[in-house]
Design a protein around this motif. Structure first.
Motif, PDB file in Angstrom:
ATOM      1  N   VAL A 141      -8.052  -2.226  -5.306  1.00 18.76           N
ATOM      2  CA  VAL A 141      -8.177  -2.139  -3.700  1.00 18.76           C
ATOM      3  C   VAL A 141      -6.943  -2.708  -3.471  1.00 18.76           C
ATOM      4  CG1 VAL A 141      -8.990  -2.564  -1.755  1.00 18.76           C
ATOM      5  CG2 VAL A 141     -10.464  -1.994  -3.837  1.00 18.76           C
ATOM      6  N   VAL A 142      -5.904  -2.145  -2.637  1.00 16.35           N
ATOM      7  CA  VAL A 142      -4.836  -2.764  -2.190  1.00 16.35           C
ATOM      8  C   VAL A 142      -4.729  -2.423  -0.703  1.00 16.35           C
ATOM      9  CG1 VAL A 142      -2.238  -2.798  -2.016  1.00 16.35           C
ATOM     10  CG2 VAL A 142      -3.436  -2.192  -4.171  1.00 16.35           C
ATOM     11  N   ALA A 143      -4.924  -3.342   0.073  1.00 14.59           N
ATOM     12  CA  ALA A 143      -4.840  -3.355   1.458  1.00 14.59           C
ATOM     13  C   ALA A 143      -3.856  -4.240   2.194  1.00 14.59           C
ATOM     14  CB  ALA A 143      -6.533  -3.427   2.127  1.00 14.59           C
ATOM     15  N   PRO A 161      -5.504  10.529  -5.201  1.00 11.36           N
ATOM     16  CA  PRO A 161      -5.632  10.539  -3.741  1.00 11.36           C
ATOM     17  C   PRO A 161      -4.879   9.475  -3.050  1.00 11.36           C
ATOM     18  CG  PRO A 161      -7.754  10.909  -4.668  1.00 11.36           C
ATOM     19  CD  PRO A 161      -6.887  10.849  -5.714  1.00 11.36           C
ATOM     20  N   ALA A 162      -3.980   9.813  -2.251  1.00 16.21           N
ATOM     21  CA  ALA A 162      -3.164   8.880  -1.621  1.00 16.21           C
ATOM     22  C   ALA A 162      -3.817   7.926  -0.714  1.00 16.21           C
ATOM     23  CB  ALA A 162      -1.933   9.647  -0.664  1.00 16.21           C
ATOM     24  N   GLY A 163      -2.877   6.876  -0.296  1.00 18.55           N
ATOM     25  CA  GLY A 163      -3.602   5.884   0.720  1.00 18.55           C
ATOM     26  C   GLY A 163      -4.062   6.434   1.910  1.00 18.55           C
ATOM     27  N   VAL A 164      -4.673   5.714   2.745  1.00 18.77           N
ATOM     28  CA  VAL A 164      -5.245   6.101   3.958  1.00 18.77           C
ATOM     29  C   VAL A 164      -4.998   5.184   5.041  1.00 18.77           C
ATOM     30  CG1 VAL A 164      -7.061   7.484   3.063  1.00 18.77           C
ATOM     31  CG2 VAL A 164      -7.599   5.194   3.322  1.00 18.77           C
ATOM     32  N   SER A 187       0.862  -1.216   0.158  1.00 13.54           N
ATOM     33  CA  SER A 187      -0.095   0.164  -0.059  1.00 13.54           C
ATOM     34  C   SER A 187       0.765   1.122  -0.019  1.00 13.54           C
ATOM     35  CB  SER A 187      -0.903  -0.014   1.317  1.00 13.54           C
ATOM     36  OG  SER A 187      -0.105  -0.010   2.357  1.00 13.54           O
ATOM     37  N   ALA A 188       2.160   1.195   0.496  1.00 12.09           N
ATOM     38  CA  ALA A 188       2.883   2.500   0.711  1.00 12.09           C
ATOM     39  C   ALA A 188       3.272   2.643  -0.502  1.00 12.09           C
ATOM     40  CB  ALA A 188       3.985   2.410   1.506  1.00 12.09           C
ATOM     41  N   ALA A 189       4.046   1.724  -1.431  1.00 14.33           N
ATOM     42  CA  ALA A 189       4.503   1.895  -2.929  1.00 14.33           C
ATOM     43  C   ALA A 189       3.345   2.424  -3.782  1.00 14.33           C
ATOM     44  CB  ALA A 189       4.928   0.628  -3.390  1.00 14.33           C
ATOM     45  N   VAL A 190       1.913   2.084  -3.559  1.00 15.78           N
ATOM     46  CA  VAL A 190       0.744   2.468  -4.453  1.00 15.78           C
ATOM     47  C   VAL A 190       0.550   3.711  -4.033  1.00 15.78           C
ATOM     48  CG1 VAL A 190      -1.293   1.895  -4.937  1.00 15.78           C
ATOM     49  CG2 VAL A 190       0.267   0.169  -4.776  1.00 15.78           C
ATOM     50  N   SER A 191       0.646   4.074  -2.604  1.00 11.00           N
ATOM     51  CA  SER A 191       0.157   5.548  -2.445  1.00 11.00           C
ATOM     52  C   SER A 191       0.987   6.479  -2.912  1.00 11.00           C
ATOM     53  CB  SER A 191       0.346   5.554  -0.802  1.00 11.00           C
ATOM     54  OG  SER A 191      -0.008   6.967  -0.404  1.00 11.00           O
ATOM     55  N   ASP A 192       2.323   6.263  -2.716  1.00 12.57           N
ATOM     56  CA  ASP A 192       3.333   7.182  -3.487  1.00 12.57           C
ATOM     57  C   ASP A 192       3.219   7.140  -4.745  1.00 12.57           C
ATOM     58  OD1 ASP A 192       4.579   6.958  -0.836  1.00 12.57           O
ATOM     59  OD2 ASP A 192       6.540   5.962  -1.423  1.00 12.57           O
ATOM     60  N   ALA A 193       2.955   6.158  -5.621  1.00 15.93           N
ATOM     61  CA  ALA A 193       2.855   6.596  -6.999  1.00 15.93           C
ATOM     62  C   ALA A 193       1.432   7.373  -7.064  1.00 15.93           C
ATOM     63  CB  ALA A 193       2.498   4.781  -7.749  1.00 15.93           C
ATOM     64  N   ALA A 227      -4.944   1.448  -0.322  1.00 10.86           N
ATOM     65  CA  ALA A 227      -4.753   2.351  -1.183  1.00 10.86           C
ATOM     66  C   ALA A 227      -5.872   1.971  -2.183  1.00 10.86           C
ATOM     67  CB  ALA A 227      -3.428   2.273  -1.902  1.00 10.86           C
ATOM     68  N   VAL A 228      -6.465   2.839  -3.115  1.00 11.46           N
ATOM     69  CA  VAL A 228      -7.531   2.699  -3.968  1.00 11.46           C
ATOM     70  C   VAL A 228      -7.019   3.214  -5.303  1.00 11.46           C
ATOM     71  CG1 VAL A 228      -9.799   2.970  -4.784  1.00 11.46           C
ATOM     72  CG2 VAL A 228      -9.308   2.493  -2.301  1.00 11.46           C
TER      73      VAL A 228
END
Length: 221
Positions: A162-164, A28-31, A15-21, A170-171
């Motif tokens: 969806v990545v959790a 919108p970033a991950g939560v 989720s962190a890598a996807v949020s950074d992307a 992250a969505v």
């Protein structure tokens, strides 16, 4: 790209890598705040969305989540919008059983769940804001299935990626998924190279300078 190939690309990402992307692409970033309710878990799939609302007078309609389960398959993650409520369960053991039997990859709920032991025994990933024994019967009803929903401030549409995991959620909008996967893979490769240098004894300040973490080109030497 096929749906299976797309999910294969995300399988190597957290989720962190996807949020950074997502950040890098202005999305919108991950939560945080929505976590696995039993043991370490991670889930990846295409969203099947469902929204709930307080039960009013009159017919309750179909039992909550049953239509979402029946529309799901082995690439699905069921996403439940219960407006962050923590006073009533929005997912339980029989739903976990039904979803697991269809091959559903997991559920992500902006609310709380119950029957945690049953989900654990099934090996079925449930992500939520916590757990509570209070039943949804007489308290909640289904408002929609397959329509856009809001989860922890993120808009989730049917078919989004969806990545959790233990870090958060992250969505990825389906229309941008290939682009996000490509950017996230480059971020992972860059961070692995930095980590290798740190393990080899490089000073953190040298290995982790901001320009490099951002993916900027190294200055000419």
């Amino acid at each position: 790209m096929s749906n299976s190939s797309l999910l294969d690309r995300f399988a190597a990402l957290d989720s962190a890598a996807v949020s950074d992307a997502l950040d890098q692409l202005g999305l919108p970033a991950g939560v945080g705040g929505i976590r696995p309710v039993w043991g370490p878990a991670a889930v990846l799939g295409f969203a099947v969305t469902m929204a709930l609302e307080p039960r009013a007078e009159g017919s309750a309609g179909a039992h909550i989540a049953t239509t979402a389960v029946e529309r799901s398959d082995d690439r699905s993650v069921i996403v439940v919008d219960n407006q962050g409520r923590t006073d009533v369960s929005c997912w339980g053991g029989i739903l976990s059983l039904g979803a697991a039997r269809r091959g559903v990859r997991g559920v992500v709920a902006d609310g709380v769940c119950r029957d945690v032991a049953e989900a654990r025994e099934l090996g079925f990933p449930v992500f939520s804001r916590g757990s509570i024994p209070a039943t949804a019967r007489g308290r909640l009803r289904q408002r929609s299935t397959g329509e856009p929903v809001s989860v922890a401030g993120l808009t989730v549409e049917q078919g989004d990626v969806v990545v959790a995991d233990e870090t958060g959620l992250a969505v990825v909008p389906r229309a941008r998924a290939e682009e996000v996967a490509e950017v996230a893979a480059a971020i992972v490769a860059r961070e692995r190279a930095i980590a290798d240098e740190v393990r080899a004894g490089a000073p953190l300040s040298q290995a982790m300078h901001d320009a490099r973490l951002a993916g900027d080109k190294e200055p000419a030497r």
